[in-house]
Motif scaffolding. Structure first.
Motif, PDB file in Angstrom:
ATOM      1  N   TRP A   1       0.824  -1.202   0.000  1.00 51.86           N
ATOM      2  CA  TRP A   1       0.000   0.000   0.000  1.00 51.86           C
ATOM      3  C   TRP A   1       0.861   1.256   0.000  1.00 51.86           C
ATOM      4  N   GLY A   2       0.300   2.349  -0.504  1.00 51.94           N
ATOM      5  CA  GLY A   2       1.008   3.616  -0.464  1.00 51.94           C
ATOM      6  C   GLY A   2       1.281   4.057   0.954  1.00 51.94           C
ATOM      7  N   SER A   3       0.323   3.794   1.861  1.00 53.52           N
ATOM      8  CA  SER A   3       0.509   4.031   3.292  1.00 53.52           C
ATOM      9  C   SER A   3      -0.396   3.084   4.059  1.00 53.52           C
ATOM     10  N   VAL A   4       0.037   2.719   5.260  1.00 51.17           N
ATOM     11  CA  VAL A   4      -0.750   1.827   6.113  1.00 51.17           C
ATOM     12  C   VAL A   4      -0.758   2.394   7.524  1.00 51.17           C
ATOM     13  N   GLY A   5      -1.950   2.549   8.097  1.00 49.22           N
ATOM     14  CA  GLY A   5      -2.096   2.981   9.479  1.00 49.22           C
ATOM     15  C   GLY A   5      -2.908   1.967  10.249  1.00 49.22           C
ATOM     16  N   VAL A   6      -3.170   2.271  11.514  1.00 49.37           N
ATOM     17  CA  VAL A   6      -3.917   1.368  12.390  1.00 49.37           C
ATOM     18  C   VAL A   6      -5.147   2.093  12.922  1.00 49.37           C
ATOM     19  N   LEU A   7      -6.284   1.437  12.859  1.00 48.09           N
ATOM     20  CA  LEU A   7      -7.526   1.954  13.428  1.00 48.09           C
ATOM     21  C   LEU A   7      -7.999   0.938  14.463  1.00 48.09           C
ATOM     22  N   GLU A   8      -7.703   1.215  15.744  1.00 48.40           N
ATOM     23  CA  GLU A   8      -8.104   0.297  16.812  1.00 48.40           C
ATOM     24  C   GLU A   8      -9.451   0.744  17.382  1.00 48.40           C
ATOM     25  N   LEU A   9     -10.476  -0.049  17.122  1.00 49.47           N
ATOM     26  CA  LEU A   9     -11.840   0.358  17.449  1.00 49.47           C
ATOM     27  C   LEU A   9     -12.078   0.476  18.943  1.00 49.47           C
ATOM     28  N   THR A  10     -11.405  -0.324  19.742  1.00 43.69           N
ATOM     29  CA  THR A  10     -11.639  -0.261  21.185  1.00 43.69           C
ATOM     30  C   THR A  10     -11.166   1.063  21.782  1.00 43.69           C
ATOM     31  N   ALA A  11     -10.288   1.775  21.084  1.00 42.16           N
ATOM     32  CA  ALA A  11      -9.778   3.052  21.585  1.00 42.16           C
ATOM     33  C   ALA A  11     -10.663   4.230  21.197  1.00 42.16           C
ATOM     34  N   LEU A  12     -11.432   4.081  20.133  1.00 44.70           N
ATOM     35  CA  LEU A  12     -12.132   5.239  19.570  1.00 44.70           C
ATOM     36  C   LEU A  12     -13.144   5.890  20.513  1.00 44.70           C
TER      37      LEU A  12
END
Length: 221
Positions: free
Chosen positions: A67-78
């Motif tokens: 991927w051009g960029s990869v991040g993390v989306l942790e739902l328990t933190a939102l």
């Protein structure tokens, strides 16, 4: 939202071609966010090395595709941070990569985080899920694929974003209970249409449903 529902990730050129078709451009030009949340709720997986391997692209044939960029989306933190810290990020990202794990746990946190309410507005986003990461989007899953129990006793429903159920890892050599006969029994207990797919197969949902496969799959009623 466009969906690429896999059993074992983007494992072969045919599935990768289907992904590129949904994206409309090369993978290397697209941004992605990893969602490891489902891993934590599964009794065989949990937190730790499996989550690390998923996020770094060392497993599951998803985050490591270039991927051009990869991040993390942790739902328990939102739920613990302001929406303006994460909503713009999700809206701007082209691909969501959902790890496998416990479907009920993922559905619970998709609702608690607000992502479930956001999904219908993400018309240009591609959701790439693996196993339980897809089953959270279905209307029914059955007890055979649920290992997590809500600690507060709350009734948790799946999201029902598609009108079929999904039986992953069909005839997998390391999962002796995931046979074709088991898929038939499971489908009969649920009611409604079921797709049973192996790890070389994906479902492409973009208006209709298309099966893309280098392996084996079955549609059961």
């Amino acid at each position: 939202m466009k969906l690429l529902l896999t059993s074992g990730g983007v494992r072969n050129p045919t599935i990768e071609g289907a992904l590129v078709g949904l994206l409309g451009r090369p993978i290397g030009e697209c941004s992605a966010l990893c969602i490891p949340t489902a891993l934590y709720g599964h009794p065989w997986v949990g937190p730790g090395k499996n989550a690390r391997d998923f996020i770094t692209g060392e497993s599951d044939h998803m985050a490591g595709l270039g991927w051009g960029s990869v991040g993390v989306l942790e739902l328990t933190a939102l739920p613990s941070i302001p929406e303006d810290r994460w909503l713009p990020l999700v809206r701007e990202t082209e691909v969501l990569l959902a790890a496998g794990g416990d479907a009920l746990y993922l559905a619970y946190w998709m609702r608690r985080s607000g992502l479930a309410d956001l999904v219908p507005t993400l018309t240009g986003t591609v959701y790439v899920g693996m196993s339980g990461g897809n089953m959270a989007l279905t209307p029914r899953v059955g007890q055979e694929f649920v290992g997590w129990v809500p600690p507060d006793g709350e009734e948790v429903a799946l999201l029902g974003l598609v009108d079929f159920s999904l039986f992953p890892h069909l005839d997998h050599p390391d999962l002796p209970d995931n046979t074709s006969a088991a898929a038939e029994r499971w489908a009969a207990s649920l009611g409604g249409p079921v797709y049973a797919i192996d790890d070389e197969t994906t479902l492409v949902v973009d208006g209709g449903v298309e099966v893309v496969s280098e392996g084996s799959w079955r549609r059961l009623a």
